[in-house]
Design a protein around this motif. Structure first.
Motif, PDB file in Angstrom:
ATOM      1  N   GLN A  70      48.628 147.874  80.775  1.00  0.00           N
ATOM      2  CA  GLN A  70      48.118 147.017  80.162  1.00  0.00           C
ATOM      3  C   GLN A  70      47.857 147.345  78.694  1.00  0.00           C
ATOM      4  O   GLN A  70      48.367 146.223  77.880  1.00  0.00           O
ATOM      5  N   GLU A  71      47.393 148.448  78.353  1.00  0.00           N
ATOM      6  CA  GLU A  71      47.169 148.918  76.815  1.00  0.00           C
ATOM      7  C   GLU A  71      48.662 148.608  76.109  1.00  0.00           C
ATOM      8  O   GLU A  71      48.686 148.188  75.175  1.00  0.00           O
ATOM      9  N   PHE A  72      49.689 149.160  76.840  1.00  0.00           N
ATOM     10  CA  PHE A  72      50.677 149.019  75.999  1.00  0.00           C
ATOM     11  C   PHE A  72      51.304 147.554  75.876  1.00  0.00           C
ATOM     12  O   PHE A  72      51.744 147.068  74.549  1.00  0.00           O
ATOM     13  N   VAL A  73      51.334 146.904  76.975  1.00  0.00           N
ATOM     14  CA  VAL A  73      51.626 145.310  76.947  1.00  0.00           C
ATOM     15  C   VAL A  73      50.971 144.759  75.891  1.00  0.00           C
ATOM     16  O   VAL A  73      51.393 143.708  74.935  1.00  0.00           O
ATOM     17  N   THR A  74      49.599 144.974  75.797  1.00  0.00           N
ATOM     18  CA  THR A  74      48.755 144.409  74.691  1.00  0.00           C
ATOM     19  C   THR A  74      49.203 144.525  73.187  1.00  0.00           C
ATOM     20  O   THR A  74      49.579 143.626  72.431  1.00  0.00           O
ATOM     21  N   ILE A  75      49.495 145.981  73.296  1.00  0.00           N
ATOM     22  CA  ILE A  75      50.011 146.349  71.680  1.00  0.00           C
ATOM     23  C   ILE A  75      51.318 145.721  71.330  1.00  0.00           C
ATOM     24  O   ILE A  75      51.642 145.094  70.310  1.00  0.00           O
ATOM     25  N   PHE A 135      60.244 154.719  74.300  1.00  0.00           N
ATOM     26  CA  PHE A 135      59.465 154.359  75.333  1.00  0.00           C
ATOM     27  C   PHE A 135      59.023 152.767  75.070  1.00  0.00           C
ATOM     28  O   PHE A 135      58.645 152.079  76.257  1.00  0.00           O
ATOM     29  N   TRP A 136      58.964 152.429  73.888  1.00  0.00           N
ATOM     30  CA  TRP A 136      58.566 151.204  73.550  1.00  0.00           C
ATOM     31  C   TRP A 136      59.487 150.082  73.747  1.00  0.00           C
ATOM     32  O   TRP A 136      59.314 149.116  74.397  1.00  0.00           O
ATOM     33  N   LEU A 137      60.770 150.596  73.670  1.00  0.00           N
ATOM     34  CA  LEU A 137      62.005 149.687  73.908  1.00  0.00           C
ATOM     35  C   LEU A 137      61.641 149.231  75.310  1.00  0.00           C
ATOM     36  O   LEU A 137      61.866 148.270  75.799  1.00  0.00           O
ATOM     37  N   ALA A 138      61.544 150.386  76.272  1.00  0.00           N
ATOM     38  CA  ALA A 138      61.489 150.094  77.510  1.00  0.00           C
ATOM     39  C   ALA A 138      60.166 149.045  78.007  1.00  0.00           C
ATOM     40  O   ALA A 138      60.301 148.181  78.713  1.00  0.00           O
ATOM     41  N   ALA A 139      59.147 149.283  77.203  1.00  0.00           N
ATOM     42  CA  ALA A 139      57.914 148.268  77.265  1.00  0.00           C
ATOM     43  C   ALA A 139      58.098 146.587  76.906  1.00  0.00           C
ATOM     44  O   ALA A 139      57.998 146.002  77.625  1.00  0.00           O
ATOM     45  N   PHE A 190      56.737 137.692  79.425  1.00  0.00           N
ATOM     46  CA  PHE A 190      55.587 137.717  78.346  1.00  0.00           C
ATOM     47  C   PHE A 190      56.511 137.401  77.064  1.00  0.00           C
ATOM     48  O   PHE A 190      55.868 136.900  76.174  1.00  0.00           O
ATOM     49  N   LEU A 191      57.696 137.777  76.900  1.00  0.00           N
ATOM     50  CA  LEU A 191      58.407 137.743  75.699  1.00  0.00           C
ATOM     51  C   LEU A 191      59.815 136.996  75.977  1.00  0.00           C
ATOM     52  O   LEU A 191      60.147 136.861  77.180  1.00  0.00           O
ATOM     53  N   ASP A 244      43.549 136.726  78.100  1.00  0.00           N
ATOM     54  CA  ASP A 244      42.580 137.015  79.137  1.00  0.00           C
ATOM     55  C   ASP A 244      43.720 137.986  79.989  1.00  0.00           C
ATOM     56  O   ASP A 244      44.166 137.943  80.789  1.00  0.00           O
ATOM     57  N   PRO A 245      43.461 139.381  79.260  1.00  0.00           N
ATOM     58  CA  PRO A 245      44.336 140.296  79.993  1.00  0.00           C
ATOM     59  C   PRO A 245      44.162 140.725  81.252  1.00  0.00           C
ATOM     60  O   PRO A 245      42.942 140.774  81.848  1.00  0.00           O
ATOM     61  N   TYR A 246      45.084 141.500  81.934  1.00  0.00           N
ATOM     62  CA  TYR A 246      44.912 141.903  83.412  1.00  0.00           C
ATOM     63  C   TYR A 246      45.841 142.940  83.452  1.00  0.00           C
ATOM     64  O   TYR A 246      46.770 143.517  82.843  1.00  0.00           O
ATOM     65  N   PRO A 247      45.246 144.057  84.687  1.00  0.00           N
ATOM     66  CA  PRO A 247      46.307 145.069  84.973  1.00  0.00           C
ATOM     67  C   PRO A 247      47.641 144.978  85.142  1.00  0.00           C
ATOM     68  O   PRO A 247      47.983 143.838  85.790  1.00  0.00           O
ATOM     69  N   ILE A 248      48.546 145.710  84.661  1.00  0.00           N
ATOM     70  CA  ILE A 248      50.099 145.462  84.855  1.00  0.00           C
ATOM     71  C   ILE A 248      50.606 146.848  84.829  1.00  0.00           C
ATOM     72  O   ILE A 248      50.076 147.935  84.400  1.00  0.00           O
TER      73      ILE A 248
END
Ligand code: ADP
Ligand code: MG
Length: 734
Positions: free
Chosen positions: A412-417, A467-471, A480-481, A503-507
């Protein structure tokens, strides 16, 4: 023209003998017959041809079928003629292979209206005289088969396909039906634009092939893995794709030498050989076809059980088409591709001579292929997303990543970023650039945008750009994108992405796979293989026992010991401790024939020895090497089977006779039985044949040529002795 369902079913039965339509066929045909442009996206084997063949037979006028493959045209025309009793006029093709009188016949049948389907190659369609002819014909509709050839984003771009629309305008207006099995949104929109059919009704079937198992393996010991896979699946049909003709030849040979019936197929072979090899595969005389991409268009073998990619293909479209040839009957279909970054680099290099725009496209296609290989997500999900289809399950149970799930972590944290970054930027960027910002890569492009000053630059220590490319990729596949293919792959946020931010949620996320750069698989076969040289026996005691066995067997069978097994073969046995026939065949000089004929006692001896001495046998699977000089082996064996004179074989392969004999001797010594009597009888007298044969059988203590020449004297030439020795070793030893 509105047509009743009953009538359609009657015609379906009448012409094709089918009781039911498959998938959307009926709707598609009705739409076309009502005079509408129609766009059909259906996977290979879905039944596209019938969508134009049936209406063509029913409607008044002639349907023009544009199809890229001359070879397939004839088959299709023959098939149609077959459906419609004995009326040959009903279908014709128009391409460069027709002679004058045939051409005249086609013209007459077209003008008289007898022809319902005319197949044309796009090249022929552009010819003035053909345009003139077709203007006089009443056209029911145009069908553009393999329509992805229109798009530079397809895997099979043909420039002539671009001209279809203006020519159709010139010949005369009629509805168009375009059909393809390539369904990326980009190719789809290219096709519609180029054919001027943006308003066409689109029929898209699901591209999911639930029975196919997708797997990507690192390219390490690839030959060995392939041989092992085929041996573990013996009796099943499969296709191996390689990128180069040379590799195709080498692979086919390597498989044959390892006891697998395989044939090559590539554009460098003459048409007759290609057709013969394809037939043998269809008729199951061989189990495996090793091919460049040239193989497979239009072949319809339902029970191909595996498709192996020795190299990663240039695009996922290509990958999907090729893997699509597995399991057409709905049964098992294993798709294994070998990935190495080196292969990708090579593909990029090939592109360097092309125009820049083409390179751009090529690179993007390649990037998507790499992303697929590196992904730890469900392969089915990634593939279908690529084709614009969302696969709802998280675990398909039928790909490597789902069967062996990689570690997931809370994301969740990474997707948010990621989403905040994309959402907050004024312009859109490609995923690489975004990953570089987040991973803190201080390169000149980043600096030129001042992105090294951004609060997101290197935002989490220890999380690198990879790492970020994978995300980012997972955010794209998760919806999401959005990656805009029309705009060089620029990334923007979607509605779903914005909602997530509100409205974020776990992922959950996974990291990408990494493939170590492996060095052992260059294009030369030898480098990957460890062939153990005969450096003396590993186990002296066993070696001595094996020699004793050979000696007593030689007495009993009244055969010289060297005919049974050579010393190097025994040395291998004393090193590898084979206890099964299969393992025995891994020893050099031991082929199928020899193993069966002489192997039993040796295996029993070794098994007993291993047990009594509690020996840890090497469990490594060992494959036989092709060796540098032997690239021609398969050709030689096949030519001898066809009774080609040996001098002609040598000519064909640019060898001198000495080289050819050496090659044949190696073939025979490794246990392949060949029969060259047809040639021997032409050049050696009967008496001499018997003398030499008897010498090897009764007198010789080794297979030495020098000893034989000394013993036999000057009346017998070296060539004669060699030929008879080949005959002798092959007949008695194999
Ligand atoms: P595509 O061009 O989509 O790859 P084809 O037109 O070659 O597929 O058809 C694939 C196979 O499906 C062919 O063997 C064809 O005879 C068969 N087929 C097509 N329509 C039907 C149907 N309605 N019922 C049964 N078999 C069909
Ligand atoms: Mg087709």
């Amino acid at each position: 023209m509105q047509i009743q369902s009953d009538t359609l079913h009657t015609k379906l039965k009448e012409f094709f003998g089918f009781d039911k339509f498959k998938g959307d066929q009926e709707e598609i045909i009705k739409n076309l017959m009502a005079g509408n442009d129609t766009f059909v996206l259906m996977p290979t084997g879905g039944g596209k041809s019938l969508c134009y063949q049936l209406p063509a037979l029913i409607m008044s006028g002639t349907a023009i079928i544009i199809s890229p493959l001359i070879a397939l045209m004839k088959n299709q025309v023959d098939a149609i003629r077959g459906f419609s009793s004995d009326n040959d006029k009903i279908a014709h093709f128009l391409n460069s292979s027709l002679n004058k009188s045939k051409l005249q016949e086609v013209r007459e049948d077209l003008i008289s209206g007898a022809t319902k389907l005319l197949y044309v190659a796009p090249e022929s369609l552009t010819k003035e005289e053909n345009i003139g002819l077709l203007k006089k014909v009443k056209i029911s509709f145009y069908a553009v088969d393999e329509a992805h050839c229109i798009s530079e984003w397809g895997h099979d771009f043909r420039p002539e396909y671009r001209k279809i629309q203006p020519i159709v305008q010139e010949i005369g207006k009629a509805p168009i039906i375009a059909l393809t099995a390539t369904a990326t949104p980009k190719v789809q929109s290219d096709i519609q634009k180029s054919l001027g059919m943006e308003h066409a009704r689109v029929f898209k079937s699901s591209f999911n092939r639930p029975n196919l198992f997708y797997e990507i393996r690192p390219k390490v010991n690839t030959e060995k893995q392939i041989i092992k896979y085929i041996k573990d699946n013996s009796g099943k049909s499969g296709i191996i794709y390689c990128l180069s003709r040379k590799k195709v030849e080498e692979m086919a040979e390597l498989l044959n030498i390892n006891g697998i019936k395989a044939l090559p197929y590539h554009a460098g072979l003459d048409a007759a050989t290609r057709a013969a090899n394809q037939d043998k595969f269809l008729m199951e005389d061989v189990d495996v076809i090793v091919a460049t991409i040239a193989f497979g268009m239009g072949i319809d073998k339902p029970d191909v059980r595996f498709v192996i990619h020795y190299n990663m293909p240039k695009s996922l479209e290509g990958y999907y088409q090729e893997t699509g040839r597995a399991g057409r009957d709905g049964g098992e279909g294993k798709c294994i591709a070998f990935f190495s970054q080196k292969d990708i680099d090579k593909l990029e290099k090939f592109m360097q001579n092309k125009p820049v725009s083409e390179q751009e496209i090529g690179k993007q296609l390649l990037n998507d292929t790499v992303a697929y290989a590196e992904s730890n997500q469900c392969r089915r999900k990634v593939l279908l997303h690529y084709f614009g289809e969302e696969y709802e399950n998280d675990n398909c149970g039928c790909c490597d990543n789902c069967v062996n799930p990689p570690a997931h972590f809370p994301g969740q944290e990474f997707v948010t970023i990621v989403l905040k970054l994309v959402n907050g930027m004024k312009e859109n960027f490609k995923s690489d650039h975004l990953a570089n910002i987040l991973g803190g890569i201080n390169n000149s492009i980043i600096k030129s945008y001042n992105h090294n000053k951004s609060e997101y630059f290197g935002i989490i220590p220890g999380r690198d750009a990879k790492f970020w490319l994978a995300a980012i990729r997972q955010c794209t596949i998760g919806g999401f994108l959005f990656k805009d293919i029309e705009q060089y792959g620029l990334i923007s946020i979607t509605e779903k992405g914005r909602n997530f931010l509100k409205d974020p949620y776990p992922i959950e996320l996974t990291e990408d796979r990494t493939y170590e750069n492996t060095d052992d698989d260059s294009d030369s076969i030898d480098s990957g293989l460890k062939h153990h040289p005969a450096e003396g026996a590993g186990d002296e005691t066993l070696f001595a026992l094996l020699k004793e066995t050979r000696h007593s067997l030689s007495k009993r069978l009244k055969l010289p010991p060297f005919v049974i097994f050579s010393d190097p073969s025994l040395e291998d046995m004393a090193t590898l401790y084979p206890i099964t026939m299969e393992e025995l065949k891994n020893c050099q000089g031991v082929g199928e024939g020899k193993a069966r004929k002489f192997g039993k006692e040796f295996l029993e001896l070794i098994a007993k020895y291993v047990e009594e001495n509690e020996i840890d046998r090497p469990t490594e699977f060992i494959i036989k090497n092709v060796g540098h000089k032997s690239l021609n082996k398969v050709f030689i064996i096949q030519s001898i089977d066809r009774r080609m004179p040996l001098d002609e074989i040598a000519d064909a392969k640019n060898m001198d006779m000495d080289e050819l004999y050496t090659e044949i001797e190696t073939i025979v010594n490794s246990g392949t039985r060949i029969n060259i009597d047809y040639y021997i009888h032409q050049i050696v007298d009967e008496d001499k044949i018997n003398d030499i044969y008897d010498y090897f059988k009764e007198e010789a203590t080794s297979d030495s040529l020098n000893e034989a020449m000394k013993a036999l004297g000057v009346d017998y030439s070296e060539e004669e002795i060699r030929l008879i020795r080949i005959k002798f070793m092959s007949e008695l030893g194999n």
